[in-house]
Design a protein around this motif. Sequence first.
Motif, PDB file in Angstrom:
ATOM      1  N   PHE A  16       0.112  39.684 -55.814  1.00  0.00           N
ATOM      2  CA  PHE A  16       0.217  39.022 -57.105  1.00  0.00           C
ATOM      3  C   PHE A  16       0.523  37.536 -56.917  1.00  0.00           C
ATOM      4  N   ALA A  17      -0.210  36.716 -57.632  1.00  0.00           N
ATOM      5  CA  ALA A  17       0.062  35.282 -57.624  1.00  0.00           C
ATOM      6  C   ALA A  17       1.141  34.967 -58.651  1.00  0.00           C
ATOM      7  N   ASP A  18       2.008  34.051 -58.309  1.00  0.00           N
ATOM      8  CA  ASP A  18       3.111  33.673 -59.193  1.00  0.00           C
ATOM      9  C   ASP A  18       2.575  32.855 -60.370  1.00  0.00           C
ATOM     10  N   ALA A  19       2.704  33.371 -61.572  1.00  0.00           N
ATOM     11  CA  ALA A  19       2.267  32.666 -62.786  1.00  0.00           C
ATOM     12  C   ALA A  19       3.435  32.398 -63.723  1.00  0.00           C
ATOM     13  N   SER A  20       4.642  32.352 -63.162  1.00  0.00           N
ATOM     14  CA  SER A  20       5.835  32.140 -63.976  1.00  0.00           C
ATOM     15  C   SER A  20       5.782  30.766 -64.651  1.00  0.00           C
ATOM     16  N   PRO A  21       6.225  30.658 -65.896  1.00  0.00           N
ATOM     17  CA  PRO A  21       6.221  29.352 -66.575  1.00  0.00           C
ATOM     18  C   PRO A  21       7.263  28.413 -65.979  1.00  0.00           C
ATOM     19  N   GLU A  22       6.942  27.158 -65.910  1.00  0.00           N
ATOM     20  CA  GLU A  22       7.855  26.119 -65.442  1.00  0.00           C
ATOM     21  C   GLU A  22       8.492  25.469 -66.665  1.00  0.00           C
ATOM     22  N   LYS A  23       9.818  25.560 -66.774  1.00  0.00           N
ATOM     23  CA  LYS A  23      10.495  25.095 -67.983  1.00  0.00           C
ATOM     24  C   LYS A  23      10.253  23.617 -68.262  1.00  0.00           C
ATOM     25  N   ARG A  24      10.320  22.786 -67.205  1.00  0.00           N
ATOM     26  CA  ARG A  24      10.165  21.352 -67.436  1.00  0.00           C
ATOM     27  C   ARG A  24       8.772  21.002 -67.955  1.00  0.00           C
ATOM     28  N   LEU A  25       7.756  21.688 -67.431  1.00  0.00           N
ATOM     29  CA  LEU A  25       6.403  21.467 -67.943  1.00  0.00           C
ATOM     30  C   LEU A  25       6.301  21.956 -69.382  1.00  0.00           C
ATOM     31  N   PHE A  26       6.914  23.098 -69.655  1.00  0.00           N
ATOM     32  CA  PHE A  26       6.893  23.664 -71.002  1.00  0.00           C
ATOM     33  C   PHE A  26       7.533  22.694 -72.000  1.00  0.00           C
ATOM     34  N   ILE A  27       8.676  22.123 -71.640  1.00  0.00           N
ATOM     35  CA  ILE A  27       9.368  21.182 -72.525  1.00  0.00           C
ATOM     36  C   ILE A  27       8.509  19.947 -72.765  1.00  0.00           C
ATOM     37  N   SER A  28       7.885  19.437 -71.684  1.00  0.00           N
ATOM     38  CA  SER A  28       7.039  18.250 -71.816  1.00  0.00           C
ATOM     39  C   SER A  28       5.864  18.506 -72.750  1.00  0.00           C
ATOM     40  N   LEU A  29       5.193  19.638 -72.576  1.00  0.00           N
ATOM     41  CA  LEU A  29       4.045  19.961 -73.424  1.00  0.00           C
ATOM     42  C   LEU A  29       4.468  20.205 -74.863  1.00  0.00           C
ATOM     43  N   LEU A  30       5.632  20.820 -75.040  1.00  0.00           N
ATOM     44  CA  LEU A  30       6.101  21.183 -76.373  1.00  0.00           C
ATOM     45  C   LEU A  30       6.435  19.956 -77.210  1.00  0.00           C
ATOM     46  N   THR A  31       6.919  18.905 -76.548  1.00  0.00           N
ATOM     47  CA  THR A  31       7.395  17.733 -77.289  1.00  0.00           C
ATOM     48  C   THR A  31       6.410  16.566 -77.292  1.00  0.00           C
ATOM     49  N   ARG A  32       5.366  16.648 -76.515  1.00  0.00           N
ATOM     50  CA  ARG A  32       4.482  15.498 -76.348  1.00  0.00           C
ATOM     51  C   ARG A  32       3.760  15.113 -77.639  1.00  0.00           C
ATOM     52  N   ASP A  33       3.323  16.080 -78.422  1.00  0.00           N
ATOM     53  CA  ASP A  33       2.457  15.805 -79.574  1.00  0.00           C
ATOM     54  C   ASP A  33       3.182  15.817 -80.911  1.00  0.00           C
ATOM     55  N   ILE A  34       4.493  15.712 -80.887  1.00  0.00           N
ATOM     56  CA  ILE A  34       5.233  15.673 -82.149  1.00  0.00           C
ATOM     57  C   ILE A  34       5.975  14.344 -82.242  1.00  0.00           C
ATOM     58  N   SER A  35       5.919  13.715 -83.407  1.00  0.00           N
ATOM     59  CA  SER A  35       6.613  12.449 -83.606  1.00  0.00           C
ATOM     60  C   SER A  35       8.102  12.696 -83.800  1.00  0.00           C
ATOM     61  N   LEU A  36       8.895  11.645 -83.633  1.00  0.00           N
ATOM     62  CA  LEU A  36      10.337  11.781 -83.832  1.00  0.00           C
ATOM     63  C   LEU A  36      10.646  12.102 -85.288  1.00  0.00           C
ATOM     64  N   GLU A  37       9.899  11.497 -86.225  1.00  0.00           N
ATOM     65  CA  GLU A  37      10.103  11.823 -87.646  1.00  0.00           C
ATOM     66  C   GLU A  37       9.858  13.300 -87.908  1.00  0.00           C
ATOM     67  N   ALA A  38       8.777  13.839 -87.322  1.00  0.00           N
ATOM     68  CA  ALA A  38       8.465  15.256 -87.517  1.00  0.00           C
ATOM     69  C   ALA A  38       9.530  16.143 -86.892  1.00  0.00           C
ATOM     70  N   ALA A  39      10.133  15.703 -85.791  1.00  0.00           N
ATOM     71  CA  ALA A  39      11.217  16.474 -85.176  1.00  0.00           C
ATOM     72  C   ALA A  39      12.427  16.539 -86.104  1.00  0.00           C
ATOM     73  N   PHE A  40      12.753  15.425 -86.751  1.00  0.00           N
ATOM     74  CA  PHE A  40      13.844  15.437 -87.732  1.00  0.00           C
ATOM     75  C   PHE A  40      13.513  16.395 -88.874  1.00  0.00           C
ATOM     76  N   LEU A  41      12.257  16.384 -89.331  1.00  0.00           N
ATOM     77  CA  LEU A  41      11.866  17.293 -90.410  1.00  0.00           C
ATOM     78  C   LEU A  41      11.979  18.751 -89.977  1.00  0.00           C
ATOM     79  N   ASP A  42      11.722  19.033 -88.691  1.00  0.00           N
ATOM     80  CA  ASP A  42      11.898  20.399 -88.197  1.00  0.00           C
ATOM     81  C   ASP A  42      13.356  20.838 -88.322  1.00  0.00           C
ATOM     82  N   LEU A  43      14.274  19.927 -88.013  1.00  0.00           N
ATOM     83  CA  LEU A  43      15.696  20.250 -88.163  1.00  0.00           C
ATOM     84  C   LEU A  43      16.026  20.499 -89.635  1.00  0.00           C
ATOM     85  N   ILE A  44      15.469  19.674 -90.518  1.00  0.00           N
ATOM     86  CA  ILE A  44      15.717  19.838 -91.950  1.00  0.00           C
ATOM     87  C   ILE A  44      15.089  21.133 -92.457  1.00  0.00           C
ATOM     88  N   ASP A  45      13.895  21.465 -91.957  1.00  0.00           N
ATOM     89  CA  ASP A  45      13.242  22.716 -92.351  1.00  0.00           C
ATOM     90  C   ASP A  45      14.161  23.913 -92.149  1.00  0.00           C
TER      91      ASP A  45
END
Length: 444
Positions: free
Chosen positions: A6-35
């Motif tokens: 079996f090849a290791d396909a475990s997710p890398e947290k740092r890559l996951f965090i980078s991808l998760l936050t790359r396409d969202i603006s800071l304003e939209a992040a604040f709105l997520d908290l308000i949501d």
Amino acid sequence: MTATDFADASPEKRLFISLLTRDISLEAAFLDLIDNSVNAAVAPFADRLQTAEDYVKVLDDATVQPQTNIRIVFSSDRISITDTAPGISLTAASKHVFRFGRSADTDSDTDRLSVYGLGLKRAFFKAGRRVKVESDHESGGFELDLDVDEWSKKNEPRWQFPISERPAASANECGTRIVITELHHETASRLDEAFEANLKTRIAATYAYFLKKFVRIFVNGERVTSTELGFSKHTARDSGSEEGVTYTVLAGLGTPEGKQYRDAGAGWFVFCNGRAVISADKTALTGWQNNGLPIFQPKHRPFLGMVHFVSRYPDHLPWDTTKSRINEDSAVWQSTKLCMGTVGRSVIAFLDSRYPTKGSDFTLAELGLDGEKPVDAIRASVGEARPFQKPPVSMTDDNIKIQYNAKWSQVLKIARYLSRPDMSGAQVGRHTFRFFLRNEVRED
């Protein structure tokens, strides 16, 4: 038989965090908290918010008044958001709230703004490296103290956040407090007065409906009031449904700011379960330049269009994970866009026919609003389908421009006949108009 490796396909947290936050603006992040806070405030009313008509009924119910305060405070080294909503229980926190994505057994009956199970965590990661959460709930709350850098380094087969239990709270003690510190440089550098002003504008437009009935929102101590989106009585409406989502399309003449219409108030506004997703859009996304609508021009500034999507299943709505853009591949959106073209086309045709003689300005009397308030956007979203009804022709003494083509040799003959060969074409036109009005219409 060859042994299987079996090849290791475990997710890398740092890559996951980078991808998760790359396409969202800071304003939209604040709105997520308000949501997160708004969703909790609305949850007790979920049974009353099943259809567009339900949203209007609650809007008209004088007994429903804002009960939840949401306070956002930020500086260059700290972000906090505190609410007085019912809070998050220990059970919800341990099983659902901090999962990346919504699990199949998640109870969505009370959710109206929680969609993909990404927004809250993504906002944490976008803003900073240290997150503290305290939530008090009637059945027992929880605490979280998360060092994002340390968590991202751990190679765990199962991703987990360490939480601890808080005792049960009384109803007036419930609420959630989130504090984010060790802010990222790109976050801290943005948190200035200009960002604050822009965030207030976004909040006023995004949560206009909820600010009227469910929540009070404060940014750095100042209360945010809702942005009013009002229609005149001259509108067209249609509606439909697709994949568990109902939609209403409304287009017509908006109301001017002062005496003039402005670009910022024109175009299409799209709401999902009462939350604004896009505002004043004048691009191909909402059908301009295609779908039967022309390229938006200044003469179209009176145009106001609105789409209100409603579903008890937020993940069926045509918004993307940031809730600030439309999922254009959504079948619901594709059906609705066709309806938008049909409904909007009649309004645009009227505005085109009116220009350039009458221009793009309307009096309040022409709009049927002389002494009356505009119709609230959400309230205007319900009712039977109807075609666009043009305003009556105004018999006022407002000036209009009259233009027509004539051969210069003929214009010159008239000027010479009047013994004024130096007259311009415009002067000849005004003279002949007054002559006809006086001698044929018999009006001085």
